[in-house]
Write a protein that holds these residues in place. Structure first.
Motif, PDB file in Angstrom:
ATOM      1  N   PRO A 247    -108.216 -56.441 104.071  1.00 27.56           N
ATOM      2  CA  PRO A 247    -107.184 -56.792 105.061  1.00 27.56           C
ATOM      3  C   PRO A 247    -106.142 -57.723 104.450  1.00 27.56           C
ATOM      4  CG  PRO A 247    -109.373 -57.019 105.988  1.00 27.56           C
ATOM      5  CD  PRO A 247    -109.558 -56.803 104.516  1.00 27.56           C
ATOM      6  N   MET A 248    -104.885 -57.321 104.528  1.00 28.59           N
ATOM      7  CA  MET A 248    -103.811 -58.129 103.982  1.00 28.59           C
ATOM      8  C   MET A 248    -103.428 -59.241 104.958  1.00 28.59           C
ATOM      9  SD  MET A 248    -102.958 -57.090 100.922  1.00 28.59           S
ATOM     10  CE  MET A 248    -104.716 -56.821 100.608  1.00 28.59           C
ATOM     11  N   PRO A 249    -103.022 -60.376 104.455  1.00 27.37           N
ATOM     12  CA  PRO A 249    -102.710 -61.517 105.320  1.00 27.37           C
ATOM     13  C   PRO A 249    -101.370 -61.338 106.040  1.00 27.37           C
ATOM     14  CG  PRO A 249    -102.174 -62.051 103.081  1.00 27.37           C
ATOM     15  CD  PRO A 249    -102.811 -60.692 103.038  1.00 27.37           C
ATOM     16  N   GLU A 250    -101.163 -62.141 107.060  1.00 32.15           N
ATOM     17  CA  GLU A 250     -99.866 -62.161 107.718  1.00 32.15           C
ATOM     18  C   GLU A 250     -98.858 -62.864 106.805  1.00 32.15           C
ATOM     19  OE1 GLU A 250    -100.409 -64.072 111.430  1.00 32.15           O
ATOM     20  OE2 GLU A 250    -101.753 -62.530 112.242  1.00 32.15           O
ATOM     21  N   LYS A 251     -97.599 -62.708 107.113  1.00 36.63           N
ATOM     22  CA  LYS A 251     -96.543 -63.205 106.222  1.00 36.63           C
ATOM     23  C   LYS A 251     -96.686 -64.693 105.906  1.00 36.63           C
ATOM     24  CE  LYS A 251     -93.013 -59.780 107.341  1.00 36.63           C
ATOM     25  NZ  LYS A 251     -91.625 -59.565 107.847  1.00 36.63           N
TER      26      LYS A 251
ATOM     27  N   LEU B 165    -103.237 -58.980  88.550  1.00 38.49           N
ATOM     28  CA  LEU B 165    -103.011 -59.335  89.954  1.00 38.49           C
ATOM     29  C   LEU B 165    -102.102 -58.348  90.683  1.00 38.49           C
ATOM     30  CD1 LEU B 165    -103.353 -61.218  92.346  1.00 38.49           C
ATOM     31  CD2 LEU B 165    -101.538 -62.658  91.392  1.00 38.49           C
ATOM     32  N   PRO B 166    -100.870 -58.082  90.222  1.00 38.87           N
ATOM     33  CA  PRO B 166    -100.021 -57.146  90.964  1.00 38.87           C
ATOM     34  C   PRO B 166    -100.558 -55.714  90.965  1.00 38.87           C
ATOM     35  CG  PRO B 166     -98.988 -57.754  88.891  1.00 38.87           C
ATOM     36  CD  PRO B 166    -100.161 -58.664  89.066  1.00 38.87           C
ATOM     37  N   ILE B 167    -101.191 -55.310  89.853  1.00 32.37           N
ATOM     38  CA  ILE B 167    -101.740 -53.954  89.799  1.00 32.37           C
ATOM     39  C   ILE B 167    -102.782 -53.757  90.887  1.00 32.37           C
ATOM     40  CG2 ILE B 167    -103.175 -52.383  88.441  1.00 32.37           C
ATOM     41  CD1 ILE B 167    -101.730 -53.325  85.952  1.00 32.37           C
ATOM     42  N   ASN B 168    -103.711 -54.695  90.988  1.00 32.84           N
ATOM     43  CA  ASN B 168    -104.783 -54.554  91.967  1.00 32.84           C
ATOM     44  C   ASN B 168    -104.328 -54.896  93.381  1.00 32.84           C
ATOM     45  OD1 ASN B 168    -107.483 -53.888  90.511  1.00 32.84           O
ATOM     46  ND2 ASN B 168    -106.485 -55.392  89.197  1.00 32.84           N
ATOM     47  N   ALA B 169    -103.328 -55.756  93.498  1.00 27.35           N
ATOM     48  CA  ALA B 169    -102.766 -56.025  94.822  1.00 27.35           C
ATOM     49  C   ALA B 169    -102.136 -54.755  95.388  1.00 27.35           C
ATOM     50  CB  ALA B 169    -101.739 -57.144  94.735  1.00 27.35           C
ATOM     51  N   GLY B 170    -101.435 -54.024  94.519  1.00 26.29           N
ATOM     52  CA  GLY B 170    -100.844 -52.763  94.960  1.00 26.29           C
ATOM     53  C   GLY B 170    -101.893 -51.744  95.355  1.00 26.29           C
ATOM     54  N   LEU B 171    -102.971 -51.671  94.598  1.00 17.90           N
ATOM     55  CA  LEU B 171    -104.047 -50.729  94.927  1.00 17.90           C
ATOM     56  C   LEU B 171    -104.747 -51.118  96.227  1.00 17.90           C
ATOM     57  CD1 LEU B 171    -105.647 -50.175  91.389  1.00 17.90           C
ATOM     58  CD2 LEU B 171    -104.229 -48.573  92.698  1.00 17.90           C
ATOM     59  N   ALA B 172    -104.970 -52.421  96.420  1.00 18.91           N
ATOM     60  CA  ALA B 172    -105.621 -52.881  97.654  1.00 18.91           C
ATOM     61  C   ALA B 172    -104.763 -52.556  98.868  1.00 18.91           C
ATOM     62  CB  ALA B 172    -105.877 -54.383  97.570  1.00 18.91           C
ATOM     63  N   THR B 173    -103.454 -52.683  98.715  1.00 20.77           N
ATOM     64  CA  THR B 173    -102.541 -52.357  99.818  1.00 20.77           C
ATOM     65  C   THR B 173    -102.491 -50.845 100.048  1.00 20.77           C
ATOM     66  OG1 THR B 173    -101.186 -54.292  99.282  1.00 20.77           O
ATOM     67  CG2 THR B 173    -100.178 -52.586 100.651  1.00 20.77           C
ATOM     68  N   ARG B 174    -102.455 -50.105  98.978  1.00 18.46           N
ATOM     69  CA  ARG B 174    -102.348 -48.643  99.096  1.00 18.46           C
ATOM     70  C   ARG B 174    -103.585 -48.033  99.739  1.00 18.46           C
ATOM     71  NH1 ARG B 174    -101.440 -44.434  94.013  1.00 18.46           N
ATOM     72  NH2 ARG B 174    -101.604 -42.493  95.232  1.00 18.46           N
ATOM     73  N   TYR B 175    -104.760 -48.471  99.305  1.00 20.00           N
ATOM     74  CA  TYR B 175    -105.998 -47.881  99.808  1.00 20.00           C
ATOM     75  C   TYR B 175    -106.617 -48.691 100.944  1.00 20.00           C
ATOM     76  CZ  TYR B 175    -105.722 -44.954  95.647  1.00 20.00           C
ATOM     77  OH  TYR B 175    -105.316 -44.052  94.682  1.00 20.00           O
ATOM     78  N   ASN B 176    -105.947 -49.783 101.317  1.00 19.79           N
ATOM     79  CA  ASN B 176    -106.399 -50.609 102.450  1.00 19.79           C
ATOM     80  C   ASN B 176    -107.859 -51.033 102.288  1.00 19.79           C
ATOM     81  OD1 ASN B 176    -105.965 -51.933 104.884  1.00 19.79           O
ATOM     82  ND2 ASN B 176    -106.698 -50.205 106.107  1.00 19.79           N
TER      83      ASN B 176
ATOM     84  N   ASN C 252     -99.288 -66.449 105.585  1.00 19.48           N
ATOM     85  CA  ASN C 252    -100.497 -66.806 104.828  1.00 19.48           C
ATOM     86  C   ASN C 252    -100.618 -66.058 103.508  1.00 19.48           C
ATOM     87  OD1 ASN C 252    -101.422 -68.504 106.942  1.00 19.48           O
ATOM     88  ND2 ASN C 252    -102.216 -66.706 108.046  1.00 19.48           N
ATOM     89  N   VAL C 253     -99.546 -65.416 103.062  1.00 20.50           N
ATOM     90  CA  VAL C 253     -99.621 -64.590 101.855  1.00 20.50           C
ATOM     91  C   VAL C 253     -99.973 -65.431 100.629  1.00 20.50           C
ATOM     92  CG1 VAL C 253     -98.306 -63.134 100.264  1.00 20.50           C
ATOM     93  CG2 VAL C 253     -98.042 -62.854 102.739  1.00 20.50           C
ATOM     94  N   LEU C 254     -99.248 -66.528 100.417  1.00 20.44           N
ATOM     95  CA  LEU C 254     -99.478 -67.362  99.240  1.00 20.44           C
ATOM     96  C   LEU C 254    -100.894 -67.929  99.234  1.00 20.44           C
ATOM     97  CD1 LEU C 254     -98.345 -68.637  96.680  1.00 20.44           C
ATOM     98  CD2 LEU C 254     -97.509 -70.547  98.062  1.00 20.44           C
ATOM     99  N   ARG C 255    -101.335 -68.421 100.377  1.00 19.22           N
ATOM    100  CA  ARG C 255    -102.681 -68.993 100.467  1.00 19.22           C
ATOM    101  C   ARG C 255    -103.734 -67.925 100.191  1.00 19.22           C
ATOM    102  NH1 ARG C 255    -103.855 -71.765 106.067  1.00 19.22           N
ATOM    103  NH2 ARG C 255    -101.913 -72.798 105.378  1.00 19.22           N
ATOM    104  N   PHE C 256    -103.499 -66.712 100.666  1.00 21.60           N
ATOM    105  CA  PHE C 256    -104.445 -65.615 100.461  1.00 21.60           C
ATOM    106  C   PHE C 256    -104.603 -65.306  98.977  1.00 21.60           C
ATOM    107  CE2 PHE C 256    -105.052 -61.043  99.752  1.00 21.60           C
ATOM    108  CZ  PHE C 256    -106.270 -60.850 100.380  1.00 21.60           C
ATOM    109  N   TRP C 257    -103.479 -65.160  98.261  1.00 20.93           N
ATOM    110  CA  TRP C 257    -103.564 -64.778  96.856  1.00 20.93           C
ATOM    111  C   TRP C 257    -104.071 -65.907  95.976  1.00 20.93           C
ATOM    112  CZ3 TRP C 257    -104.144 -60.046  96.030  1.00 20.93           C
ATOM    113  CH2 TRP C 257    -103.478 -59.083  96.785  1.00 20.93           C
TER     114      TRP C 257
END
Length: 206
Positions: free
Chosen positions: A145-149, A131-142, A151-156
């Motif tokens: 779309p990442m959720p707003e603050k 989870l954190p490995i791919n979350a970091g990659l998704a954020t890095r390479y965009n 909705n973060v928990l609900r998104f993950w």
């Protein structure tokens, strides 16, 4: 009276120093058939290989959910290596070494420990690691779309739910294999205790 190897080992633990018990058990381990010794030594490696596959599968599922096409090798390497190493280390620490030191004589405890190590270190840990490995990659390479603050928990949670459903069979299979492996190891341990004593055994020299 029926001779019970497990009870005899418990008596030895109370009558002689622990290092001598370990020495006796290791000496008897060397007298086991080669097939038993190899299975006892290499069994955790097979469990670790299963954990590595579980890590690679979890990594693949998260990459698909998050639409990640980049850094395939970078994310796959730790997902294969870390679960492999942690499973072997965990199994040896709570099953193999306690058996060879005479500190684990309860068959139910052996099975429970084996199943827990396999399902946690070899099933749940790879999912939590991916989870954190791919979350970091998704954020890095965009890639997603990442959720707003707010909705973060609900998104993950929404991201993890389909992955957990797909990998539930991995957790079950790992637990079953861990129980099977630990049961075979306990059978080998009992076979080791049933070997006739030698003149070097503490029970003869004590």
């Amino acid at each position: 009276m029926v001779d019970n190897p497990t009870l005899r080992t418990r008596d030895l633990q109370h009558s002689i120093p622990s290092p001598n018990v370990m020495e006796m058990l290791l000496e008897r381990f060397q007298r086991l058939p080669e097939l038993d010794r190899k299975f006892f030594a290499y069994g955790p490696i097979y469990l670790g290989i299963n954990s590595a596959f579980a890590g690679l599968i979890a990594n693949s599922f998260f990459r698909r959910v998050l639409n990640i096409a980049q850094a395939r090798f970078t994310s796959s390497l730790p997902m294969g290596v870390l679960p492999f190493l942690s499973t072997i280390a965990g199994y040896n620490a709570v099953v193999s070494k306690p058996l060879l030191s005479g500190d684990l004589n309860c068959p139910t405890c052996v099975l429970v420990r084996g199943g827990l190590v396999a399902s946690l270190a070899g099933g749940l840990y790879p999912i939590l690691l991916a989870l954190p490995i791919n979350a970091g990659l998704a954020t890095r390479y965009n890639t997603t779309p990442m959720p707003e603050k707010g909705n973060v928990l609900r998104f993950w949670i929404a991201v993890c739910q389909p992955v957990m459903r797909k990998l539930s069979f991995v957790l079950i299979l790992q637990a079953i294999f861990g129980v099977y492996l630990s049961s075979k190891h306990y059978a080998i341990y009992m076979k080791m205790l049933a070997l006739p004593p030698t003149h070097t055994d503490p029970e003869l020299n004590g």
